[in-house]
Design a protein around this motif. Structure first.
Motif, PDB file in Angstrom:
ATOM      1  N   ASP A  17      -7.047  14.321  -2.730  1.00  0.00           N
ATOM      2  CA  ASP A  17      -6.759  12.887  -2.875  1.00  0.00           C
ATOM      3  C   ASP A  17      -5.342  12.572  -2.392  1.00  0.00           C
ATOM      4  N   ASN A  45      -4.102  10.012   0.421  1.00  0.00           N
ATOM      5  CA  ASN A  45      -3.116   8.968   0.148  1.00  0.00           C
ATOM      6  C   ASN A  45      -1.976   8.999   1.159  1.00  0.00           C
ATOM      7  N   GLU A  75       3.248   5.892  -5.225  1.00  0.00           N
ATOM      8  CA  GLU A  75       3.374   5.980  -6.692  1.00  0.00           C
ATOM      9  C   GLU A  75       2.193   6.752  -7.297  1.00  0.00           C
ATOM     10  N   VAL A  76       1.010   6.393  -6.838  1.00  0.00           N
ATOM     11  CA  VAL A  76      -0.190   7.050  -7.348  1.00  0.00           C
ATOM     12  C   VAL A  76      -0.153   8.543  -7.036  1.00  0.00           C
ATOM     13  N   PHE A 110       0.832  -1.211   0.000  1.00  0.00           N
ATOM     14  CA  PHE A 110       0.000   0.000   0.000  1.00  0.00           C
ATOM     15  C   PHE A 110       0.859   1.251   0.000  1.00  0.00           C
ATOM     16  N   GLU A 131      -0.419  15.358 -12.414  1.00  0.00           N
ATOM     17  CA  GLU A 131      -1.723  15.776 -12.960  1.00  0.00           C
ATOM     18  C   GLU A 131      -2.130  17.129 -12.405  1.00  0.00           C
ATOM     19  N   ASN A 180       3.841   1.631  -1.115  1.00  0.00           N
ATOM     20  CA  ASN A 180       4.428   1.809  -2.450  1.00  0.00           C
ATOM     21  C   ASN A 180       3.397   2.312  -3.452  1.00  0.00           C
ATOM     22  N   ASN A 181       2.249   1.617  -3.452  1.00  0.00           N
ATOM     23  CA  ASN A 181       1.226   1.968  -4.436  1.00  0.00           C
ATOM     24  C   ASN A 181       0.710   3.386  -4.249  1.00  0.00           C
ATOM     25  N   PHE A 182       0.384   3.710  -3.007  1.00  0.00           N
ATOM     26  CA  PHE A 182      -0.174   5.038  -2.766  1.00  0.00           C
ATOM     27  C   PHE A 182       0.850   6.135  -3.028  1.00  0.00           C
ATOM     28  N   GLU A 224       1.938  10.382  -9.359  1.00  0.00           N
ATOM     29  CA  GLU A 224       1.226  10.633 -10.625  1.00  0.00           C
ATOM     30  C   GLU A 224       0.236  11.784 -10.438  1.00  0.00           C
ATOM     31  N   LEU A 225      -0.448  11.761  -9.275  1.00  0.00           N
ATOM     32  CA  LEU A 225      -1.463  12.781  -9.014  1.00  0.00           C
ATOM     33  C   LEU A 225      -0.860  14.176  -8.968  1.00  0.00           C
TER      34      LEU A 225
END
Lengths: 124, 656
Positions: free
Chosen positions: B463, B467, B433-434, B427, B441, B429-431, B437-438
């Motif tokens: 968001d 995260n 990474e996301v 989690f 954006e 790592n994923n969050f 990206e966010l």
């Protein structure tokens, strides 16, 4: 295109929604989440005509992902849904068992979302 | 009033009434004529002597002498005490008091030599009588009492009556009237039960004498008359004795004629013997009676008889003889005493020597014991050292075992821990990474600069913030797991600290579950938790209690897993953990619906090294250590309740 995601970790929903935010925003993919095998089975019963892909964790309290896979494969639905197993334990035994039960794919955590996205897109 | 004191009491056993007596004498004489054996002749002669004593003492003496000759001829020594005693008793009646004493003492000695208790008893009685004649009341009573004390199985109630009567009589004569009453009453009780007509002679005469002393003259006369009645016609000796007593009554009352009447009657009987003690009393009474009547010639005549008799009885020669004899007896007794003493001394000497011998033996024994003890002590010391060495080795082995038990349970957890850490790390790592990206954006939107794009950028920022919170949450989660693992493997701090026992239980439940799942893919179980949120933090040693909870939970999983393996029918394994706060403290319950524990194992499960798991799978220390932690470490209780086929419940109670 509906995808049923099954995991006992609640945060998986938030993660998937962010990882696939563009696809969701574009209406390409619609996610449905279940947090246990049992819930997933109920959910699949309700929306089996729409669900084309099931992503399931294996290690869950209560009904395990493998059991869920077995049950879903018992329900003869045409076309049969694609079931991908996602697990932290990428050992041979787990893999063989999943394949034996008719899993379409076996993904080992941590999930490579880019690869996953491509796999999903190829199915759709 | 000397005459009153001179009344003589007889050996009661040889008494038989007159009519009977004559008959008896005839019958015995006949027996003598036909007797064949010497023993029976001796026996018959002695019986005759006894019968003749009171009527014809000279005949009695003749028979005794004959018997003694026969005894000596035939060496029939066992008859000697009887013969000598009878000889003494007859001599006493005719007034040979020194000889009487000598013969009776002789009888006593031989009786003692042969342990003839019957004759010893009778000899003592005879001596009591003779000493009464000598007016030595103290000695007399002591002989009678000696006689009573002889353990003689042939002694009858009648014999005892005679002795009591004799003692009572001596007390009467020595003016100890209470004692006299006591003994005579006792004798009278026995007389009423077993007295014969003949013993009435003495019983009534003695009672009469006591009444005189008590001042009841009339009552006394009644008794005396009854005594005379019992005498019959040929018991001269007793007729004389009782008539003398009656005469005394009238002398006191100054009825000289009556006194003379009875005294002369008594004298007439007395002379037949001659029974000198009787004669003495009669002559004395007569002298006094005639004196009171101023008949001095008669008075002088009886006075002379009295003096003559007195001389014969108690004359200088007699007294000297008695004294010599008593001296001799005393000497003999002294010699016996001396030899006894010498014997005792010799015994003491032997005893002393034996004692010394014994002491030497004991000393040797003790010496030997001591030597052995020393040897044993040395051995013991060596063994003690060995035992201590073994103990310290055992202790270190034990601590190693405890450590290995910890590591074993940790090993069971490893897979679970990996999974539990993997998930939060994924989690994180994923969050992250996301979020990365966010942010890209968000920048793009901000660069557009439109109102809508700014709004969008703002949403994205929200968001990202969420995260970051998730990243933080999962980071902490992994951190807690690592900390818990470290805590588990670390030695217990032994310090109690405020701990959230619910969180502790939950954490270990998850670890254990995933651990098992990692090892056995088929395994599955429903986990139920019911935590009492009011418990808050309680003071426990977290590492220790954590280990207990983990142990109980892994056991529960093992139980349901075993049942699942063996069961073909539909089975849903359930492990539930609950906590509850009560007045006593906190109760943690771990329940499973496994196979249960058989009764025979239930008693042993808290014992160290007891395990039902296959070799290599369990140390057998888990529950034993848990039990110690809960009871000794926390003053609580760990109990188990199990039903075979239905499941097991462990309850841990910790006081707070």
């Amino acid at each position: 295109m509906k995808i049923l995601v099954v995991d006992d970790e609640k945060d998986i929903q938030s993660l998937f929604e962010q990882r696939f935010r563009k696809e969701i925003r574009n209406g390409e993919i619609e996610f449905v989440f279940a947090f246990s095998g049992e819930e997933a089975l109920t959910c699949y019963g309700k929306c089996q005509h729409e669900a084309v892909l099931i992503l399931s964790d294996i290690n869950m309290p209560g009904m395990s992902g493998l059991e869920l896979l077995r049950r879903i494969k018992q329900i003869h639905h045409e076309p049969p849904p694609v079931v991908m197993m996602i697990t932290a334990y990428g050992d041979a035994e787990n893999y063989n068992k999943a394949m034996e039960l008719g899993a379409d794919d076996f993904i080992v955590k941590p999930v490579d979302f880019i690869a996953l996205k491509e796999k999903i897109k190829s199915i759709i | 009033m000397i005459s009153r004191s001179l009344i003589i009491i007889f050996l009661l056993t040889s008494l038989i009434g007159f009519a009977q007596r004559q008959k008896t004498i005839d019958s015995i004489t006949n027996q003598l004529a036909i007797a064949k054996s010497d023993t029976s002749r001796i026996s018959i002669m002695l019986s005759l002597a006894a019968q003749y004593t009171y009527a014809k003492p000279d005949s009695a003496l003749l028979y005794v002498e004959k018997a003694i000759n026969l005894i000596q001829d035939k060496k029939a020594d066992k008859w000697k005490p009887t013969a000598l005693r009878l000889q003494g008793s007859i001599n006493r009646e005719i007034g040979n008091l020194p000889l009487a004493i000598e013969l009776t003492l002789h009888s006593l000695r031989i009786g003692q030599k042969y342990n003839n208790n019957r004759e010893i008893r009778r000899s003592y009685n005879g001596l009591g009588n003779i000493y009464l004649d000598l007016m030595d009341y103290q000695k007399s009573i002591s002989f009678f009492q000696l006689s009573r004390q002889v353990p003689d199985i042939t002694k009858t109630e009648f014999d005892e009556m005679g002795l009591l009567m004799n003692i009572g009589n001596v007390y009467t004569d020595s003016n100890q009237l209470d004692s006299a009453s006591y003994y005579l009453n006792k004798a009278f009780l026995l007389f009423n039960r077993s007295g014969s007509g003949i013993s009435g002679i003495f019983m009534y005469r003695n009672l009469g004498k006591l009444q005189v002393k008590l001042g009841n003259q009339k009552q006394a006369l009644n008794y005396y008359l009854k005594s005379i009645e019992a005498c019959g016609q040929e018991d001269y000796r007793n007729l004389a004795a009782t008539n003398n007593k009656i005469a005394v009554l009238f002398l006191t009352d100054r009825q000289a004629d009556s006194c003379i009447y009875y005294a002369e009657k008594a004298l007439k009987y007395g002379i037949k013997g001659p029974f000198r003690v009787m004669i003495l009393e009669s002559s004395k009474l007569l002298a006094e009676a005639y004196k009171s009547k101023d008949d001095f010639r008669k008075a002088l005549e009886y006075q002379e008889l009295m003096v003559d008799t007195k001389e014969k009885l108690y004359g200088a020669g007699n007294i000297e003889a008695i004294q010599a004899m008593v001296y001799q007896e005393q000497k003999r007794n002294d010699e016996i005493e001396a030899s006894k003493l010498a014997y005792q001394n010799r015994l003491k000497q032997y005893g002393y020597l034996a004692g010394v011998g014994l002491l030497i033996i004991i000393a040797l024994f003790l010496y030997r014991n001591n030597k052995q003890k020393n040897k044993a002590n040395t051995l013991l010391q060596e063994q003690k050292e060995k035992a201590e060495d073994a103990l310290s080795k055992l202790k270190s082995t034990q601590s190693q075992l405890i450590q290995s038990e910890k590591m074993a349970s940790l090993g069971e957890l490893t897979a679970g821990i990996a999974h539990e850490i993997q998930n939060p790390l994924n989690f994180v790592n994923n969050f992250s990474e996301v979020s990365n990206e966010l942010i890209d954006e968000m920048r793009e939107e901000l660069a557009k600069g439109t109102e809508v794009s700014v709004q969008l950028a703002n949403d994205i920022a929200g968001d990202i913030k969420k995260n970051l919170e998730k990243i933080n949450h999962h980071g902490k989660r992994a951190d807690a797991i690592v900390k818990g693992m470290l805590q588990h493997s670390r030695n217990s701090s032994g310090v109690k600290e405020p701990t959230d026992i619910n969180a502790l239980a939950d954490e270990y439940l998850r670890l254990a579950y995933h651990g098992l799942r990692a090892k056995d893919k088929d395994f599955n179980a429903t986990l139920k938790t019911d935590f009492d949120e009011t418990i808050g933090k309680i003071d426990i040693i977290p590492q220790d209690i954590g280990r207990v909870i983990l142990n109980l939970i892994t056991n529960a999983f093992y139980a349901v897993q075993e049942k699942q393996k063996s069961n073909n029918v539909v089975y849903e394994p359930v492990v539930s953990v609950s906590s509850k706060r009560s007045d006593e403290g906190v109760e943690i319950t771990v329940r499973d619906n496994g196979n249960g524990i058989p009764q025979k194992n239930l008693d042993k499960i808290f014992q160290p090294f007891f395990t039902t798991k296959p070799t290599g799978q369990g140390t057998g220390l888990g529950l034993s250590l848990s039990y110690d932690i809960v009871t000794k470490g926390h003053g609580g209780e760990l109990s188990v309740d199990s039903t075979e086929g239905e499941g097991t419940t462990f309850k841990m109670q910790i006081p707070i």
